[in-house]
Scaffold this active site. Structure first.
Site, short mmCIF file in Angstrom:
data_model
loop_
_atom_site.label_atom_id
_atom_site.label_comp_id
_atom_site.label_asym_id
_atom_site.label_seq_id
_atom_site.Cartn_x
_atom_site.Cartn_y
_atom_site.Cartn_z
N LEU A 104 0.84 -1.20 0.00
CA LEU A 104 0.00 0.00 0.00
C LEU A 104 0.87 1.25 0.00
O LEU A 104 1.88 1.33 0.72
CB LEU A 104 -0.93 0.04 1.22
CG LEU A 104 -1.85 -1.16 1.45
CD1 LEU A 104 -1.25 -2.10 2.50
CD2 LEU A 104 -3.22 -0.72 1.89
N ASP A 105 0.48 2.23 -0.80
CA ASP A 105 1.09 3.55 -0.73
C ASP A 105 0.62 4.22 0.56
O ASP A 105 -0.40 3.83 1.15
CB ASP A 105 0.65 4.37 -1.95
CG ASP A 105 1.17 5.79 -1.90
OD1 ASP A 105 2.37 5.97 -1.62
OD2 ASP A 105 0.39 6.73 -2.13
#
Length: 602
Positions: free
Chosen positions: A281-282
């Site tokens: 995930l960013d």
């Protein structure tokens, strides 16, 4: 009309199947489809043949649309680069195409302009929004000697930049190359039915030929009787139900996902969602809200439990908002928003004689009081030594947070505010839900600094984090996860995430706040900007995969039973038709159940 529809829709399929058969000597999905349609036509089941052709064509259309989306990703990336730049020469300034810039050229970048090429600052000071490239949540101060990237947005100050890379080799150009390369590297997963068709179709044809010829040669009956049994075998083996089983479940799953606010760009990605073992995930805009907010702070003479209870804190916040209202800086917006939420934004009229100091802060006059707002160094300037207030501000910076300091010069009162990109409220629960579904590893990938990344990762509950990453490093991180876990999802929203989204088994974009590039590159878009859509999408993918397995298993088991009856001479042509049509109908109904099960998508 049904025959005409079948012929018109089925001709391209038959031609493609014949071409593959000639080239590879192996029947593919098109050949299997052609056998199904010919069998239905031979039986006079014209409605069935036309519906099968329609469903298959619909699946092919979804694949074509997905490829068009991939091409759109590169077009959107290209749009980030400005077409022209202002080049400084001994004779003056000139507007030139970006492609004409050479290494060593000096480029003038005015406030608000996109930076046209990678370079190094030679004159000026400004704050640059690097989120399109690095994903950093706050603008980065740039002064002489600092590097800047093509496609990023200059802030309030003018910069003179020396070009260090031509446009064709800029960071943005490399992102474009990474997107294209990652998409080419990721081979589409072959459908279950396609793999089965390579064995099923020739085996059935060979089996029918053996049934028709071997028993008469061995004296076990007349030729006519065994030819009839072979015909029944071919009719029963007509793979209509098998062909329909996958597209019906996929289309129903896509419809259910759309109703839940999840855009999935094809059946392949549903299959990959079902197989996920790790999720990357960013940070900014994915695990966090994506915009800076005032999350704390206090004045030098603070009283009360919180800033809301301290009159001096509220007064200084109101004065800071009056000054920052004239600025478009993201930190200024955070101050003004906090003043509005606490009801003090209108306590004073607009600030007078406002002056901006790029990269440092802003000052103005509020109700006759000189007020300065900005960095600690800017407000502390001129003081002989640090005091307890200064040490508190330095402690905030040491923890990886951004401090905004405000001073009423006339009253000698000071306060600081802590500005941060806040964690999405649902993020920890979503991470726990993913782990509860059997996801083996959750990893946060970000271009932000390690101190900020560690704080967000700990609060979100991810298994690990990697900070300070440029786009190509995010791609490498996703590649390492793929080697370790096999099937990996990447969740992001920015341009800098696009190559990693393309590299992952499934790229998932946060829809409402996501950039066009992330949405175009991604395989799945959470249109409601709701992180809960991530576990919902995984759950739906697994449900669709389960229905497909049920359909295929039921089709094959029924076929096997009737094939045995056909060889034994018990089954008739009417029984064959009933088995084929009945199984097809049951498979369709089972697939359509997905559209009624809201819980599968939510």
């Amino acid at each position: 009309m049904l025959i005409a529809a079948t012929v018109i829709g089925g001709f391209p399929v038959a031609r493609a199947g014949w071409g593959t058969l000639r080239a590879t000597r192996r029947p593919d999905m098109n050949a299997l489809m052609t056998v199904a349609v010919i069998g239905a036509l031979a039986l006079g089941e014209y409605a069935e043949s036309s519906v099968v052709v329609f469903l298959f064509s619909l699946g092919e259309l979804l694949e074509a649309l997905t490829m068009d989306r991939a091409r759109g990703a590169v077009r959107a990336l290209m749009a980030l680069r400005p077409p022209e730049a202002t080049r400084r020469t001994p004779q003056g300034e000139e507007r030139v195409p970006v492609e004409a810039l050479a290494v060593g050229d000096l480029v003038l970048i005015r406030p608000g302009e996109r930076i046209p090429a990678d370079g190094r600052v030679r004159e000026g000071h400004s704050a640059v929004d690097q989120s399109p490239i690095t994903g950093e949540s706050l603008p980065v101060e740039k002064g002489v000697g600092d590097e800047v990237y093509a496609g990023t947005v200059n802030g309030p100050g003018a910069l003179t930049v020396e070009v260090t890379r031509p446009a064709s080799d800029s960071t943005l150009a490399r992102i474009i190359h990474l997107v294209e390369e990652a998409q080419e590297r990721r081979a589409p997963s072959q459908r279950l039915v396609d793999r089965f068709a390579a064995v099923y179709t020739p085996a059935v044809v060979a089996g029918a030929a053996l049934v028709a010829t071997v028993p008469p040669l061995l004296g076990l009956g007349g030729l006519a009787d065994w030819l009839y049994r072979a015909l029944v075998l071919l009719v029963i083996a007509c793979p209509c139900a098998l062909v329909i089983s996958t597209p019906v479940a996929v289309v129903s799953g896509l419809a259910a996902a759309a109703r839940a606010g999840i855009l999935i760009k094809g059946g392949l990605h549903l299959e990959e969602l079902a197989r996920l073992r790790a999720v990357a995930l960013d940070k900014t805009g994915t695990l966090t809200v994506g915009e800076p907010r005032l999350v704390g702070g206090q004045c030098a003479n603070h009283v009360g439990e919180s800033p809301q209870e301290c009159p001096e804190c509220l007064d200084l916040l109101a004065k800071a908002a009056a000054v920052e209202a004239r600025s478009g800086h993201p930190l200024a917006r955070a101050v003004v928003r906090a003043a509005q939420e606490l009801g003090v934004a209108d306590r004073y009229g607009p600030a007078q004689r406002v002056e901006s100091q790029p990269g440092r802060g802003v000052q103005g006059e509020v109700a006759g009081h000189a007020v300065r707002v900005g960095s600690h160094a800017y407000v502390h300037e001129g003081r002989a030594e640090e005091d307890d207030f200064c040490r508190r501000v330095d402690a905030v910076s040491a923890r990886g947070r951004t401090a905004v300091v405000v001073e009423d010069v006339c009253c000698a009162s000071r306060a600081y505010g802590v500005v941060a990109d806040t964690l999405r409220p649902e993020a920890p629960a979503v991470i726990r839900a993913l782990k509860g579904m059997g996801i083996l590893r959750t990893v946060m990938l970000t271009g932000d600094n390690p101190a900020v990344a560690e704080r967000v990762a700990r609060a979100a509950g991810v298994d690990e984090f990697q900070a300070g990453l440029l786009p190509h490093q995010k791609v490498e991180a996703v590649g390492a996860l793929l080697e370790r876990y096999g099937t990996v999802a990447m969740v992001g929203d920015g341009v800098n995430d696009a190559p990693a989204l393309a590299r992952a088994s499934v790229g998932i974009a946060m829809g409402a706040v996501g950039s066009d590039v992330a949405l175009e590159t991604a395989d799945v878009a959470l249109m409601g900007d709701d992180l809960w859509g991530l576990p919902r999408a995984v759950r739906l993918g697994r449900r669709v995969a389960a229905v497909i397995r049920q359909n295929v298993a039921f089709s094959l088991a029924t076929k096997a039973a009737f094939l045995a009856l056909a060889v034994a001479g018990v089954a008739t042509l009417w029984m064959a038709v009933f088995a084929d049509v009945g199984v097809s109908l049951l498979v369709i109904l089972n697939g359509m159940r997905l559209m009624q099960e809201k819980s599968s998508a939510g």
